[in-house]
Design a protein around this motif. Structure first.
Motif, short mmCIF file in Angstrom:
data_model
loop_
_atom_site.label_atom_id
_atom_site.label_comp_id
_atom_site.label_asym_id
_atom_site.label_seq_id
_atom_site.Cartn_x
_atom_site.Cartn_y
_atom_site.Cartn_z
N TRP A 35 44.12 44.71 44.23
CA TRP A 35 43.18 43.60 44.34
C TRP A 35 43.87 42.27 44.07
O TRP A 35 44.66 42.19 43.14
N PRO A 36 43.58 41.20 44.81
CA PRO A 36 42.58 41.22 45.88
C PRO A 36 43.12 41.69 47.22
O PRO A 36 42.35 42.20 48.01
N ASN A 37 44.44 41.56 47.49
CA ASN A 37 44.89 41.98 48.82
C ASN A 37 46.40 42.22 48.95
O ASN A 37 46.93 42.19 50.05
N ASP A 38 47.10 42.47 47.84
CA ASP A 38 48.52 42.82 47.95
C ASP A 38 48.67 44.28 48.36
O ASP A 38 47.82 45.11 48.04
N THR A 51 40.40 38.77 54.51
CA THR A 51 41.75 39.06 54.03
C THR A 51 41.84 40.51 53.54
O THR A 51 42.88 41.15 53.65
N ALA A 100 36.62 35.98 51.93
CA ALA A 100 37.67 36.81 51.33
C ALA A 100 37.68 38.22 51.92
O ALA A 100 38.70 38.90 51.91
N ILE A 160 49.49 38.37 50.92
CA ILE A 160 48.60 37.62 51.82
C ILE A 160 48.07 36.40 51.07
O ILE A 160 47.58 36.53 49.95
N TYR A 209 36.65 37.19 39.98
CA TYR A 209 36.79 36.57 41.29
C TYR A 209 38.15 35.91 41.48
O TYR A 209 38.57 35.65 42.60
N SER A 210 38.80 35.58 40.39
CA SER A 210 40.05 34.85 40.52
C SER A 210 40.97 35.28 39.39
O SER A 210 40.57 35.27 38.22
N GLY A 211 42.18 35.64 39.73
CA GLY A 211 43.11 36.07 38.69
C GLY A 211 44.21 36.91 39.32
O GLY A 211 44.18 37.22 40.50
N GLY A 271 33.63 41.97 47.22
CA GLY A 271 35.08 41.97 47.20
C GLY A 271 35.68 41.62 45.85
O GLY A 271 36.90 41.63 45.68
N SER A 272 34.82 41.30 44.88
CA SER A 272 35.34 40.99 43.55
C SER A 272 35.74 42.28 42.82
O SER A 272 35.43 43.38 43.26
#
Lengths: 263, 154
Positions: free
Chosen positions: A118-121, A96, A93, A132, A257-259, A241-242
């Motif tokens: 976060w995470p990468n917009d 990215t 991750a 992304i 980590y995810s959301g 990266g979280s």
């Protein structure tokens, strides 16, 4: 061509002359279903730094199969193939995020102070400028990452009508059209250097740059995970990266980590 | 211990197979427990007020109630989650699942996806055999080490 040509008239697509990393090929498509899908089908035969680039996508998708509007002749839709030699699964991750932060710094260089959500917009004043979505694939012990980017370059306001989220483009915010060929080659040059740097320094310098962007850390946000919505404050990015997120009414932040973040 | 050290410790702990960890020095005392390892219900990490540190967000319970086969069967292999993220059985909504119970898989086949930080990680089977149980719910949050797919090897 140099960055001075950023606002020059654009050449026809068939005359574009672009190079991926180390001279890797850039495959140009006037129209394609999805550049990510195309590259995923060919990742073993293509080299690190190869790129699939489309003038128009018919089935561009973001996460959760959200439609990514990809009208012809306006924006950049690309899939970059990365084959890092040694990288732990938990650090893919980072690739990215390095791409997102490098693009954000390039936006700032040409006059648009954006930030990375976060995470990468990439957002400018709450409006999405780039999304992304990456896919890691493996076969026979080797792995690759297809890093898909949709960058809003020359869309006009009517292109975004009816979207349920705010979005904008460089043309709208800078007030004039941008030469996509120049933009892309300049960005790819910076990205190649960024990935080389990342291999030697790790993610921390990028996290430092991320923390320096305004309008993100300390902001209130809604965190959407599956069917659960949590309101709170964005605190920090962890070394892996979280996201460090403090739910309202609590004193201890949680690691995400995810959301999906809604600011 | 600095705040950054605390974050690194939490990250290492989250990736490890360790269910519980205690740490104490002159400045800070940490107690880390993974959700599901005990009867933990409240914050799973506690530190003094001057050293606030993150808790690992408890993931929903995803394991099925009753194992289909005895756990000590040597022919049974369990594919475990290699990272924290969201588990998906199909490549995209509306598309067929990678595997179903009864399906034969070969070593190297993609059996599911775990999404973390908008990277869709294809998870491969490291054995050949037959799927006997899907151990997580598609769309659920999963943690490092969570059992995902049970396979009877051939």
């Amino acid at each position: 061509m140099t960055l001075d040509d950023l606002f020059s008239a654009e050449r026809p697509l068939e005359k574009w002359n672009l190079q991926g990393f180390h001279g890797a090929p850039v495959f140009l498509f006037p129209e394609i279903g999805s550049t990510n899908h195309w590259m995923k089908e060919r990742w073993t035969e293509n080299s690190h730094g190869s790129i699939a680039l489309a003038d128009q996508q018919n089935s561009g998708r973001g996460r959760f199969q959200r439609v990514w509007r990809s009208p012809a002749g306006k924006n950049i839709y690309l899939s970059l193939l990365l084959k890092p030699e040694t990288i732990p699964l938990t650090q893919w991750a980072h690739l990215t995020q390095v791409a997102a932060i490098t693009l954000a710094k390039f936006f700032e260089e040409i006059g648009l102070p954006v930030h990375v959500k976060w995470p990468n917009d990439i957002l400018f004043q709450g409006k999405k400028m780039c999304g992304i979505l990456s896919e890691r694939i493996s076969r026979g012990g080797s792995s690759g990452l297809v890093l898909g980017m949709g960058i809003n370059i020359n869309s006009t306001p009517e292109d975004f009508e009816g979207l349920d989220r705010l979005a904008s483009s460089l043309r709208i915010e800078l007030g004039r059209p941008v030469n996509r060929e120049v933009f892309l080659q300049e960005f790819l040059n910076r990205l190649e250097i960024a990935f080389k740097d990342f291999e030697s320094t790790g993610i921390e310098p990028w996290l430092t740059a991320w923390r320096g962007m305004k309008n993100f850390f300390g902001s209130p946000a809604r965190l959407v995970q599956v069917d659960q919505v949590t309101e709170g404050i964005i605190q920090d990015i962890c070394p892996d990266g979280s996201l460090l997120f403090l739910p309202d009414g609590q004193s201890i932040p949680i690691v995400i980590y995810s959301g999906d973040l809604e600011i | 211990m600095s705040e950054m050290n605390v974050k690194e410790l939490v990250e290492l702990f989250s990736r490890s197979d360790i269910a519980e960890l205690s740490y104490k020095d002159k400045d800070v005392e940490l107690r880390l427990k993974k959700a599901g390892s005990t009867t933990v219900t409240a914050p799973v990490m506690q530190v003094p007020a001057t050293m606030q540190a993150p808790a690992i967000i408890p993931a929903p319970t995803t394991a099925q109630a009753t194992p289909v086969v005895p756990m000590d069967d040597p022919k049974i292999a369990i594919i475990k989650c290699p990272l924290v993220g969201t588990f998906y059985l199909s490549p995209a909504p509306g598309q067929p699942d990678f595997v179903q119970v009864g399906k034969k898989v070969s070593k190297g086949d993609t059996v599911c996806i775990v999404e973390a930080m908008k990277v869709m990680n294809a998870i491969e089977s490291d054995v050949s055999g037959e799927v006997v149980e899907i151990m997580a719910e598609s769309g659920a949050l999963v943690e490092f080490g969570s059992p995902l797919i049970k396979i009877r090897t051939v």
